[in-house]
Structure formats: C-alpha cells, structure tokens
Design a protein around this motif. Structure first.
Motif, mmCIF file in Angstrom:
data_model
loop_
_atom_site.group_PDB
_atom_site.id
_atom_site.type_symbol
_atom_site.label_atom_id
_atom_site.label_comp_id
_atom_site.label_asym_id
_atom_site.label_seq_id
_atom_site.Cartn_x
_atom_site.Cartn_y
_atom_site.Cartn_z
ATOM 1 N N ASN A 29 -8.797 -6.099 -4.843
ATOM 2 C CA ASN A 29 -10.145 -6.466 -4.404
ATOM 3 C C ASN A 29 -10.013 -7.067 -3.010
ATOM 4 O O ASN A 29 -9.595 -8.219 -2.856
ATOM 5 C CB ASN A 29 -10.777 -7.467 -5.380
ATOM 6 N N LEU A 30 -10.343 -6.274 -2.008
ATOM 7 C CA LEU A 30 -10.090 -6.664 -0.618
ATOM 8 C C LEU A 30 -10.970 -7.838 -0.187
ATOM 9 O O LEU A 30 -12.168 -7.870 -0.494
ATOM 10 C CB LEU A 30 -10.335 -5.487 0.316
ATOM 11 N N GLN B 157 -2.268 1.512 5.423
ATOM 12 C CA GLN B 157 -1.783 1.469 4.046
ATOM 13 C C GLN B 157 -2.019 0.075 3.474
ATOM 14 O O GLN B 157 -1.534 -0.922 4.026
ATOM 15 C CB GLN B 157 -0.287 1.809 3.967
ATOM 16 N N VAL B 158 -2.770 0.016 2.385
ATOM 17 C CA VAL B 158 -2.962 -1.238 1.671
ATOM 18 C C VAL B 158 -1.756 -1.446 0.758
ATOM 19 O O VAL B 158 -1.423 -0.572 -0.054
ATOM 20 C CB VAL B 158 -4.274 -1.218 0.851
ATOM 21 N N SER C 51 -9.179 7.660 -2.299
ATOM 22 C CA SER C 51 -9.571 6.811 -3.425
ATOM 23 C C SER C 51 -8.664 7.034 -4.616
ATOM 24 O O SER C 51 -8.293 8.168 -4.934
ATOM 25 C CB SER C 51 -11.023 7.104 -3.805
ATOM 26 N N ARG C 52 -8.307 5.940 -5.294
ATOM 27 C CA ARG C 52 -7.480 6.000 -6.494
ATOM 28 C C ARG C 52 -8.316 5.683 -7.722
ATOM 29 O O ARG C 52 -9.239 4.850 -7.667
ATOM 30 C CB ARG C 52 -6.334 4.989 -6.421
ATOM 31 N N ASN C 53 -7.973 6.303 -8.836
ATOM 32 C CA ASN C 53 -8.532 5.955 -10.137
ATOM 33 C C ASN C 53 -7.431 5.302 -10.955
ATOM 34 O O ASN C 53 -6.260 5.655 -10.835
ATOM 35 C CB ASN C 53 -9.060 7.194 -10.868
ATOM 36 N N ALA D 217 -6.399 0.691 -7.744
ATOM 37 C CA ALA D 217 -7.691 1.100 -7.187
ATOM 38 C C ALA D 217 -8.290 -0.065 -6.408
ATOM 39 O O ALA D 217 -8.026 -1.234 -6.705
ATOM 40 C CB ALA D 217 -8.634 1.521 -8.307
ATOM 41 N N ILE D 218 -9.098 0.256 -5.398
ATOM 42 C CA ILE D 218 -9.839 -0.772 -4.652
ATOM 43 C C ILE D 218 -11.155 -0.991 -5.391
ATOM 44 O O ILE D 218 -12.021 -0.109 -5.399
ATOM 45 C CB ILE D 218 -10.085 -0.341 -3.199
ATOM 46 N N THR D 219 -11.295 -2.144 -5.999
ATOM 47 C CA THR D 219 -12.459 -2.381 -6.864
ATOM 48 C C THR D 219 -13.745 -2.610 -6.083
ATOM 49 O O THR D 219 -14.842 -2.441 -6.631
ATOM 50 C CB THR D 219 -12.198 -3.571 -7.803
ATOM 51 N N ASN D 220 -13.646 -3.028 -4.827
ATOM 52 C CA ASN D 220 -14.858 -3.189 -3.996
ATOM 53 C C ASN D 220 -14.890 -2.136 -2.885
ATOM 54 O O ASN D 220 -15.180 -2.420 -1.727
ATOM 55 C CB ASN D 220 -14.950 -4.592 -3.417
#
Length: 540
Positions: A511-512, A438-439, A368-370, A374-377
């Motif tokens: 946002n995936l 990897q996203v 997880s990234r801050n 970051a992945i918001t969902n």
C-alpha cells in the motif's frame, strides 16, 4: 526468484572448484620425496602436475607457457580461418573458448562455468532419441582409449564407444534440485564404419544446437533468462543457419516464442524425444552459454553483441505482428465510422504546425499484479500519475497473453511501473532511454537489484528503485515493529528460501504512501520531458 539465496552466496564469491588430479604411478610414488607439486590455477579448474625440482627445466617450462599464452590468440585465429576456408563452421561462439579448435570425429566439453556445461561435436553427427544419445563417428580409433579402458575387448569397446560424455543441456547447473529433473544425453564417439547400422533419415547441412525447455520453463523470467537469451548467445554467430533440437519439448513454448525463434533459425524445431528419425549434422553444440541475469557480456561474444542486440531481435520478431494488429484496427475503425466528405476549408497552416509541435503526454504503463505483491491502492496511484501529467495504461499480463501485444504496449511507453516479480522481465520490451520504476517489497532488496535493477541499466533504461518501508507492507499489520520480519529481513532470508518465499514473496501486498512515491513519479516525468526537449533541440 527461485532459490536466489544459494545463488546470492555464489555471486558473493562462494565458487565451485572442479579439480583434475593426475594419479601417480608406482614410480612416482616411490620417488615421492624427490618431487614437488606445481599447481596451475586456470579458471575454475586446478591442474596438478608432478615435476622434478630442477631449476633449468622449471625455467624452460615457464618460458614455454609464457610464449604459448602470448601467441595462442594468433594461433587460434589462424586455425579458425583455416577451418572456414576448408568449408568448416567454427561452432564455438565465445572468444578464447576452451573448445576453439577441435578435429573432426571428436567431442569437446567445457564444464568450467558454474552455470552450465556445453559440449561441441564435429564431424558425422547423428541423433538417436531411443537411447537419448548423439553419436559422432571418428576414423581415429585411439580416441578415448584412456577413458574407455584398454581391458575391454573390441566388441565391448564398439558398444561403449571410443569416448563418452554426459550432459544435461540446461542453464542452472549449480541448482541440483532442478537439474535432477532435466533429461540427460549421452554424447558418444564411435568407430568410423559402424554408422552403416545407423542410417540418416534426415540430412542437415547446418549445425545443430541442442537444449532443454524443461526445468523452470513456464515462468517468464526463466523462459528468457535460462532459455531465450542463452539461445541467442550460443547461436547468434551462426546467422540463422542452425537447427534447434529441443529436449522436453512443449508445443505451447514454440507457439509462445516461435516469433523469436524464427529470428534465430531458418529451420523448424526438432522435438528430440518424439522424433525417432535419425538426424545427421556436420556439427552440434549441446547445451547453452549463459552470462548473467537477463544480460549478455559483450566481451565474450563475437561481434561484441550485447543485450541491446537481443532487444533488436525481439523488435524484429514482434513488429510484423504488431503492424498487422494496427492495420486491422484501422480497418475496423473505418468500417465503424466511414469518413464523411468535408466541405470545410483546410485548417490554417499555423494551426496545423502548432498541432504537430504539440508534445503529447508521456505514456506510463503499470504492470498490475493479482494475488501476492499487489498494489492495494493502485487506482489512487493512477490518479496521481495522471495529475502529474502522464497518460496511464494498466496492463495485466498472464500466461496466455500474446507477447506481441505486451511488446506493443511497453515498447510505445515512456515509463513502466511494477512490483518486483517475474513480470518485471518485460522491461526487456522497453526502448533504451525510457524509465523503469520497480517497487521493492520488504525482504526482496538483493533479488530486485540483481535480477531486474542491474540488468535494466545494462539495457540502457533509466532505473528507479522504490524500496518500501514497513508501514507500506501488509506485513505491518501482522507483526510487531521489533519483529525481525519487519526490522531485519536479511536475518529472515538467511534462514532459507522457504522463509523468503512464504513471508516476503507469497505473504505480502503493498500500500504505497503516495506522498513519498510521488517523488519517483515526478522524477520519471521530468526525465522524460527533458529527453523529449533534448531530441527536439537536436533536430532543430
């Protein structure tokens, strides 16, 4: 990744050529019309030599070159065997190195790589931190006469040394902005006998490897790519009989990577700048070899060592600590819940066998990234992965996280997901054969593939790249659909690193679209289950 555009150009074929031109003397200038130039292109350096345009000497020359090239490997091998039998260590680790053979009391520098310089010193090698110098003493007083110059008097020559080389022992030679921040060392050949004024305080019987932990140290990608992996490449052939001498030493770096360093050397680190003692070595390697991004070219390393061998070093470095953590957890669990004597009969053997054969859920770790990227969902993604059949763990590493704990989580996982960034370096902690997703945010395609996609495949991971589309980026709400930032990221990247960093690295989140992303999760799950079934069938 820092300044990846300029390196992108280098990777595409813009090479730095270093030319050594032999100056003409007066006679050759007078006979210029009677000569021609012969160019030998050897790697990155072109050597120009004047020759007479006569056919027979030319044929003899090419015959000599051909014979030399044919027999050179055997000659070098025999020479190295002779050195080993004579009690010398062959300090050059790469096959066909420019410095494969050198005599005592000399310096040999290989500057052919665009990534790093490396110099070798053999003989009576002594450090002098006060002058940022390393000396080697030679009985051959004619060494370097053409470099120092015959016009100097004996006293001036003594002060200057018989030969001098300068080097910044850091592995980003092509990036001048960071190299300007790296300390420079003087490597000097001095006359035998002058060492009496430079007495040894500490005598070592093994070689030294000298390198810097300056530059981009502090970023986990650079700590592994620019430091630890090159340190392994450069020193592994010495089998831990080596002393590491560190420029721009940081106590936190040793604390963080001490477990790994202890697997490469049996000796304490030396802080070059702050240790004023004179350390004496039989040999020294100044600078580190680097091959590619988070990778090792096994064809260049003795024993054909690869990135998988480096992974094994990490495994040996971290598992003693991990075993200690496991033992402590078991002891705490026993104290919290003491075992209660059971009067129940033992379970039926068939039921017990069925439990042993039950397949556990594959473990998926999300890095997880801050802040940016970051992945918001993320929680919805966690729910989706659990619905598919994964056991999910969210990991939030930071600069203070103990690497052994991160290694424990990732090395026990079946799959890892993360958004492109320095934390993706932790794919090195995964077991070969596991899955890495990897996203890839907008504008990071090349960097994601170069720095993490390709290297992860070399480690033996099943790599799955997920390239987001514009509407999955937070930039979608800031710019029109026809804006180059959304429609043509390559054109934006071409403007320079500052644009890439500000817009794509620091300025977007993800946002995936879970329906679209689900396909990657299912592929990862099916791959993991298939491998488990294959292993089970093989065991049967």
């Amino acid at each position: 990744m820092v300044h990846f555009h300029r390196y992108h150009q280098l990777k595409k074929g813009v090479q730095v050529r270093e030319e050594v031109i032999v100056e003409e003397d007066e006679e050759s200038q007078m006979n210029k019309n009677q000569t021609q130039t012969l160019v030998l292109d050897l790697g990155n350096a072109s050597y120009y030599r004047r020759t007479k345009p006569k056919l027979l000497p030319l044929l003899l020359f090419f015959s000599l070159v051909s014979c030399t090239l044919i027999f050179l490997p055997q000659i070098i091998t025999l020479y190295n065997l002779g050195l080993e039998n004579a009690g010398f260590v062959v300090i050059t680790e790469e096959k066909s190195s420019l410095c494969s053979s050198m005599s005592c009391g000399t310096i040999c520098c290989d500057r052919s790589s665009i990534r790093s310089d490396i110099c070798f010193m053999k003989g009576d090698v002594r450090t002098n931190s006060a002058s940022s110098s390393i000396f080697v003493y030679s009985s051959n007083n004619s060494i370097g006469e053409e470099i120092i110059g015959s016009s100097l008097n004996n006293k001036s020559k003594e002060e200057a040394g018989l030969m001098r080389e300068k080097i910044k022992p850091y592995t980003r030679k092509w990036e001048t902005s960071v190299m300007d921040t790296i300390d420079e060392l003087d490597l000097i050949v001095k006359k035998k006998g002058s060492e009496v004024s430079h007495q040894c305080d500490v005598k070592h019987t093994v070689p030294a490897v000298v390198f810097s932990t300056g530059g981009y140290t502090g970023n986990v990608y650079h700590e592994f790519n620019d430091g630890l992996i090159p340190l392994y490449i450069t020193s592994q052939h010495l089998n831990k009989d080596v002393v590491f001498v560190v420029l721009e030493y940081h106590q936190w770096w040793e604390s963080k990577y001490g477990d790994v360093v202890s697997r490469l050397s049996n000796y304490p680190l030396i802080d070059f700048s702050n240790d004023n003692r004179t350390h004496c070595f039989p040999e020294a390697i100044v600078g580190l070899r680097i091959h590619d991004e988070l990778a090792i070219d096994s064809s260049l390393v003795q024993g054909n060592k690869s990135i998988k061998d480096f992974h094994n070093v990490l495994n040996k470095a971290y598992w003693p600590r991990i075993h200690g953590l496991i033992q402590k957890e078991e002891e705490e669990a026993q104290l919290a819940s003491p075992p209660v004597p059971s009067v129940l009969e033992e379970e039926d053997e068939d039921e017990e066998l069925e439990k042993e054969q039950e397949i556990k859920k594959p473990k998926l770790v999300i890095l997880s990234r801050n802040g940016s990227r970051a992945i918001t969902n993320q929680q919805l993604m966690v729910n989706l992965a659990e619905e598919i059949g994964f056991e999910v763990e969210v990991l939030r590493p930071d600069r203070t996280s103990e690497l052994a704990k991160i290694y424990r989580v990732l090395n026990s996982s079946d799959a890892m997901i993360g958004v492109h960034g320095a934390a993706m370096t932790h794919f090195l902690f995964m077991r070969p054969g596991t899955v890495y997703i990897q996203v890839i945010p907008l504008g990071t395609d090349w960097a994601a593939e170069t720095y993490y996609g390709e290297p992860s495949r070399k480690l033996g991971l099943k790599y799955i790249g997920y390239k987001i589309i514009p509407r999955e980026s937070s930039l979608y709400t800031k710019y029109n659909n026809d804006d180059p930032i959304l429609s043509d990221p390559e054109s934006v990247n071409a403007k320079g690193w500052q644009f890439t960093k500000r817009i794509y690295l620091d300025g977007q989140n993800v946002n995936l679209e879970l329906k679209r992303f689900r396909k990657r999760l299912v592929r990862a799950y099916d791959y993991t289950i298939s491998k488990r079934k294959s292993r089970h069938s093989w065991r049967i």
